[in-house]
Design a protein around this motif. Structure first.
Motif, PDB file in Angstrom:
ATOM      1  N   TYR A  66      -5.376  -8.491   1.644  1.00 32.18           N
ATOM      2  CA  TYR A  66      -4.142  -7.587   2.005  1.00 32.18           C
ATOM      3  C   TYR A  66      -3.783  -8.351   3.183  1.00 32.18           C
ATOM      4  O   TYR A  66      -4.471  -9.115   3.825  1.00 32.18           O
ATOM      5  CB  TYR A  66      -4.799  -6.257   2.689  1.00 32.18           C
ATOM      6  CG  TYR A  66      -5.149  -5.254   1.825  1.00 32.18           C
ATOM      7  CD1 TYR A  66      -4.452  -4.461   1.036  1.00 32.18           C
ATOM      8  CD2 TYR A  66      -6.498  -5.347   1.030  1.00 32.18           C
ATOM      9  CE1 TYR A  66      -5.055  -3.431   0.238  1.00 32.18           C
ATOM     10  CE2 TYR A  66      -7.008  -4.563   0.138  1.00 32.18           C
ATOM     11  CZ  TYR A  66      -6.264  -3.553  -0.299  1.00 32.18           C
ATOM     12  OH  TYR A  66      -6.661  -2.582  -1.300  1.00 32.18           O
ATOM     13  N   CYS A  86       0.684  -1.232   0.013  1.00 35.08           N
ATOM     14  CA  CYS A  86      -0.119  -0.094   0.016  1.00 35.08           C
ATOM     15  C   CYS A  86       0.851   1.296   0.158  1.00 35.08           C
ATOM     16  O   CYS A  86       2.078   1.166   0.341  1.00 35.08           O
ATOM     17  CB  CYS A  86      -0.848   0.100   1.206  1.00 35.08           C
ATOM     18  SG  CYS A  86      -2.149  -1.201   1.501  1.00 35.08           S
ATOM     19  N   ARG A  99     -14.939  -3.046  -1.272  1.00 36.74           N
ATOM     20  CA  ARG A  99     -14.964  -1.680  -2.245  1.00 36.74           C
ATOM     21  C   ARG A  99     -13.881  -0.581  -1.957  1.00 36.74           C
ATOM     22  O   ARG A  99     -13.329  -0.945  -0.955  1.00 36.74           O
ATOM     23  CB  ARG A  99     -16.520  -0.818  -1.712  1.00 36.74           C
ATOM     24  CG  ARG A  99     -17.693  -1.620  -2.313  1.00 36.74           C
ATOM     25  CD  ARG A  99     -18.852  -0.467  -2.029  1.00 36.74           C
ATOM     26  NE  ARG A  99     -20.103  -1.307  -2.214  1.00 36.74           N
ATOM     27  CZ  ARG A  99     -20.703  -0.899  -3.329  1.00 36.74           C
ATOM     28  NH1 ARG A  99     -19.974  -0.402  -4.278  1.00 36.74           N
ATOM     29  NH2 ARG A  99     -21.963  -1.552  -3.713  1.00 36.74           N
ATOM     30  N   SER A 100     -13.532   0.049  -2.914  1.00 34.29           N
ATOM     31  CA  SER A 100     -12.435   0.873  -2.708  1.00 34.29           C
ATOM     32  C   SER A 100     -12.500   1.791  -1.691  1.00 34.29           C
ATOM     33  O   SER A 100     -11.417   2.305  -1.036  1.00 34.29           O
ATOM     34  CB  SER A 100     -12.047   1.692  -4.022  1.00 34.29           C
ATOM     35  OG  SER A 100     -13.245   2.800  -4.139  1.00 34.29           O
ATOM     36  N   GLN A 118     -17.846  -6.136  -8.193  1.00 29.95           N
ATOM     37  CA  GLN A 118     -16.619  -5.167  -7.551  1.00 29.95           C
ATOM     38  C   GLN A 118     -15.548  -6.293  -7.266  1.00 29.95           C
ATOM     39  O   GLN A 118     -15.700  -7.368  -7.597  1.00 29.95           O
ATOM     40  CB  GLN A 118     -17.369  -4.856  -6.154  1.00 29.95           C
ATOM     41  CG  GLN A 118     -18.401  -3.775  -6.410  1.00 29.95           C
ATOM     42  CD  GLN A 118     -17.707  -2.405  -6.556  1.00 29.95           C
ATOM     43  OE1 GLN A 118     -16.981  -1.775  -5.982  1.00 29.95           O
ATOM     44  NE2 GLN A 118     -18.219  -1.673  -7.835  1.00 29.95           N
ATOM     45  N   PRO A 152      -9.892  -2.675   5.008  1.00 29.16           N
ATOM     46  CA  PRO A 152      -9.874  -3.926   5.000  1.00 29.16           C
ATOM     47  C   PRO A 152     -10.455  -4.588   6.235  1.00 29.16           C
ATOM     48  O   PRO A 152     -10.193  -3.963   7.264  1.00 29.16           O
ATOM     49  CB  PRO A 152      -8.301  -4.357   4.787  1.00 29.16           C
ATOM     50  CG  PRO A 152      -7.693  -3.184   4.371  1.00 29.16           C
ATOM     51  CD  PRO A 152      -8.495  -1.763   5.022  1.00 29.16           C
ATOM     52  N   CYS A 164     -12.746  -7.913  -4.737  1.00 32.40           N
ATOM     53  CA  CYS A 164     -12.496  -8.359  -3.401  1.00 32.40           C
ATOM     54  C   CYS A 164     -10.859  -8.484  -3.531  1.00 32.40           C
ATOM     55  O   CYS A 164     -10.281  -9.236  -4.033  1.00 32.40           O
ATOM     56  CB  CYS A 164     -13.086  -9.672  -3.122  1.00 32.40           C
ATOM     57  SG  CYS A 164     -12.799 -10.258  -1.613  1.00 32.40           S
ATOM     58  N   VAL A 165      -9.985  -7.458  -2.738  1.00 25.37           N
ATOM     59  CA  VAL A 165      -8.653  -7.452  -2.684  1.00 25.37           C
ATOM     60  C   VAL A 165      -8.138  -7.890  -1.417  1.00 25.37           C
ATOM     61  O   VAL A 165      -8.705  -7.712  -0.273  1.00 25.37           O
ATOM     62  CB  VAL A 165      -8.373  -5.847  -2.977  1.00 25.37           C
ATOM     63  CG1 VAL A 165      -6.961  -5.945  -3.032  1.00 25.37           C
ATOM     64  CG2 VAL A 165      -8.816  -5.382  -4.374  1.00 25.37           C
ATOM     65  N   LYS A 213     -10.778  -6.132   1.224  1.00 26.70           N
ATOM     66  CA  LYS A 213     -11.526  -4.851   0.805  1.00 26.70           C
ATOM     67  C   LYS A 213     -12.581  -5.400  -0.256  1.00 26.70           C
ATOM     68  O   LYS A 213     -12.297  -5.934  -1.344  1.00 26.70           O
ATOM     69  CB  LYS A 213     -10.738  -3.693   0.132  1.00 26.70           C
ATOM     70  CG  LYS A 213     -10.053  -2.744   1.101  1.00 26.70           C
ATOM     71  CD  LYS A 213      -9.799  -1.638   0.455  1.00 26.70           C
ATOM     72  CE  LYS A 213      -8.817  -0.569   1.451  1.00 26.70           C
ATOM     73  NZ  LYS A 213      -8.298   0.579   0.598  1.00 26.70           N
ATOM     74  N   PHE A 247      -4.874  -4.759  -7.946  1.00 27.93           N
ATOM     75  CA  PHE A 247      -4.712  -6.042  -7.584  1.00 27.93           C
ATOM     76  C   PHE A 247      -4.308  -6.818  -8.292  1.00 27.93           C
ATOM     77  O   PHE A 247      -3.695  -7.707  -8.397  1.00 27.93           O
ATOM     78  CB  PHE A 247      -6.074  -6.300  -6.551  1.00 27.93           C
ATOM     79  CG  PHE A 247      -7.055  -6.832  -7.522  1.00 27.93           C
ATOM     80  CD1 PHE A 247      -6.996  -8.174  -7.887  1.00 27.93           C
ATOM     81  CD2 PHE A 247      -8.093  -5.815  -8.070  1.00 27.93           C
ATOM     82  CE1 PHE A 247      -8.131  -8.531  -8.706  1.00 27.93           C
ATOM     83  CE2 PHE A 247      -9.013  -6.509  -8.860  1.00 27.93           C
ATOM     84  CZ  PHE A 247      -8.864  -7.975  -9.443  1.00 27.93           C
ATOM     85  N   TYR A 290      -6.513  -0.830  -4.432  1.00 22.13           N
ATOM     86  CA  TYR A 290      -7.470  -1.828  -4.674  1.00 22.13           C
ATOM     87  C   TYR A 290      -7.877  -1.665  -6.193  1.00 22.13           C
ATOM     88  O   TYR A 290      -8.272  -2.800  -7.050  1.00 22.13           O
ATOM     89  CB  TYR A 290      -8.843  -1.109  -4.188  1.00 22.13           C
ATOM     90  CG  TYR A 290     -10.211  -1.653  -4.524  1.00 22.13           C
ATOM     91  CD1 TYR A 290     -10.637  -2.454  -3.518  1.00 22.13           C
ATOM     92  CD2 TYR A 290     -10.855  -1.223  -5.692  1.00 22.13           C
ATOM     93  CE1 TYR A 290     -12.070  -3.154  -3.717  1.00 22.13           C
ATOM     94  CE2 TYR A 290     -12.122  -1.849  -6.011  1.00 22.13           C
ATOM     95  CZ  TYR A 290     -12.620  -2.765  -4.952  1.00 22.13           C
ATOM     96  OH  TYR A 290     -13.763  -3.324  -5.190  1.00 22.13           O
TER      97      TYR A 290
END
Length: 381
Positions: free
Chosen positions: A364, A160, A326-327, A359, A331, A361-362, A324, A173, A170
Motif C-alpha cells: 500500500y 482502497c 493479514r486481511s 497468506q 498496513p 503480503c499486500v 498488510k 491485490f 487485500y
C-alpha cells in the motif's frame, strides 16, 4: 443514494450512451452485486448478469452465508427478473475445484495458511469470467467488491474503498493492469454498507435484508480440517507438540488443525507460561510451540508478486511502502527489496507477530489509498 458519475460521458467512463454500453455484472446472489446490477440497469446500461456455480447445489442449499451456489443462484436470477435484464448461470465446478479447492487442501497439508478467496478472484472471476464477459461483447465487467478504480496519469489505479471497514483490497491485490482496464467497482466510494442496503431497499430488491456471506464459501461452519480430510483421505497424520527447547509437550491429530500464532486449543494445559504455535513442521509431523516473542517476524520472503506501480518493479533497489500480512491487520511501514520481477524480500520496520506462509503480503501507499499489488508469503529456503 447515487453512485459515482464523475466521467466524460457515462458513469463507467465510456464516451457513448449507457444504452450502448454493455456491462457484464458478476452476481453472487448477495446484496452487493445485486445492487450493482440494479443500479446499472436503472441507469440504462445494457446489463447482463452472470453467476458462477462454483460447487454442488445440494451441499450449498443447507449452508447459510455461502455464495455462488444453491439459494444464491436463485436469488441472483430473481433480481435479474425483477429488474428486467438477462441472467446466465455458468457451471464452473470443475474449474473451481482445480484452481482453488485443491490448492487450498494441499497448502494446509504443507503447513501453510491459504487464502482461497484471493485465488478465486485471480484464477476464476477475474480470469475465466472476465474472458466470458469479453466473449459476450461487453465493454466492461462490474462487481460488488468494495475497492476503487481511479484514473491516474498512467492509466487506471487500484485504491482502497472509502469505507475502511468494508475494504476488500487485500483480496484483490493480484488484479493485473490489463484486468483493471476492463473492471469496474461501482460500490467502492460508498461511505458504508448501510448505504448499499439503502439502495437495495430503494430498488425493492428481494435480497435487501439478506445477511452478508461468512467464512469461505466451500467450508461449512469454518471447519477447514473436515473439508481437507474429505478431500485428502488419509493425508492427515498425528504427531507431537514440541517446545522450541526440544521438550515433547503432547500429541496432536494433524498439523492442519493449527495455525501460526494460535494460542487457544493446543491441548497442553498446566504450563507456567502461555505458549503459541511458532512453526508447523510437516516433514516431522510436529507442531512447534514457544513464547510469544518468537512470533515476531521482521523479514518476509514474498513470491508470485503482482506489481501495480507506475515504474517497473525492479527499476529500484528499494520501495518504501506499507504492507498488510493479514486481511484483519492495518498496513505497517516496510521496505520491499526486489529480487526479480516476481520475488522480493520485505522488511517490516516494526516486527509483526503470526506471519504465516500461505497468506498474502499486500503493498500500500504509505499515508495514501493506492494499492501497489502484493505477493504470497512463503517459507523460503
Amino acid at each position: 443514494m447515487a453512485l459515482d458519475t464523475e466521467t466524460p460521458v457515462n458513469s463507467l467512463g465510456f464516451a457513448k450512451p449507457p444504452s450502448e454500453t454493455r456491462v457484464v455484472v458478476a452476481m453472487s446472489g448477495g446484496v452487493d452485486s445485486s445492487v450493482v446490477a440494479a443500479y446499472l440497469a436503472d441507469q440504462g446500461y445494457d446489463v447482463v448478469g452472470v453467476t458462477l456455480q462454483l460447487y454442488d447445489h445440494g451441499a450449498a442449499l443447507a449452508k447459510k452465508g455461502a455464495c455462488c451456489a444453491g439459494i444464491d443462484i436463485h436469488d441472483a436470477r430473481r433480481v435479474a427478473e425483477e429488474r428486467g435484464f438477462p441472467h446466465y448461470v455458468l457451471d464452473y465446478e470443475n474449474i473451481f475445484k482445480d484452481a482453488v479447492i485443491d490448492e487450498f487442501a494441499d497448502s494446509y497439508l504443507a503447513g501453510a495458511t491459504p487464502v482461497p478467496c484471493i485465488r478465486c478472484n485471480e484464477r476464476v472471476k477475474f480470469k475465466d469470467l472476465l474472458e466470458t464477459a469479453k466473449d459476450l461483447e461487453a465493454d466492461c465487467m462490474a462487481t460488488g467488491h468494495y475497492i476503487q478504480r481511479k484514473m491516474g496519469p498512467n492509466g487506471p489505479e487500484l485504491h482502497c474503498a472509502e469505507d475502511a471497514n468494508r475494504d476488500q483490497s487485500y483480496f484483490l491485490f493480484s488484479t493485473t493492469p490489463e484486468q483493471l482496464e476492463f473492471l469496474r467497482f461501482p460500490l467502492g466510494h460508498l461511505p458504508s454498507k448501510d448505504a448499499t442496503r439503502q439502495m437495495a431497499a430503494q430498488y425493492g430488491l428481494s435480497v435487501a435484508d439478506k445477511p452478508d456471506s461468512q467464512d469461505i464459501c466451500f467450508v461449512p461452519n469454518g471447519n477447514y480440517a473436515s473439508v481437507i480430510e474429505k478431500l485428502r483421505p488419509g493425508a492427515v497424520e498425528p504427531g507431537e507438540i514440541v517446545h522450541t527447547d526440544g521438550r515433547v509437550l503432547g500429541q496432536h491429530n494433524g498439523v492442519i488443525h493449527y495455525t501460526i500464532g494460535q494460542r487457544r486449543g493446543l491441548g497442553i494445559g498446566g504450563l507456567s507460561e502461555p505458549l503459541y504455535v511458532v512453526k508447523l513442521d510437516v516433514d516431522r509431523k510436529q507442531v512447534v510451540v514457544g513464547p510469544k516473542e518468537m512470533l515476531a517476524t521482521r523479514t518476509i520472503p514474498v513470491r508470485e508478486i503482482n506489481w501495480l506501480g507506475d515504474a517497473p518493479f525492479t527499476s529500484q533497489k528499494e520501495w518504501h511502502v506499507s504492507v498488510k500480512v493479514r486481511s484483519t491487520r492495518p498496513p505497517r511501514e516496510a521496505i520491499i527489496r526486489p529480487l526479480s520481477d516476481t520475488t522480493a524480500e520485505v522488511e517490516l520496520l516494526t516486527p509483526e507477530e503470526g506471519v504465516s506462509p500461505g497468506q498474502a503480503c499486500v503493498f500500500y501507499e504509505t499515508g495514501g489509498s493506492r494499492i501497489f499489488g502484493g505477493g504470497w508469503i512463503w517459507k523460503g529456503e
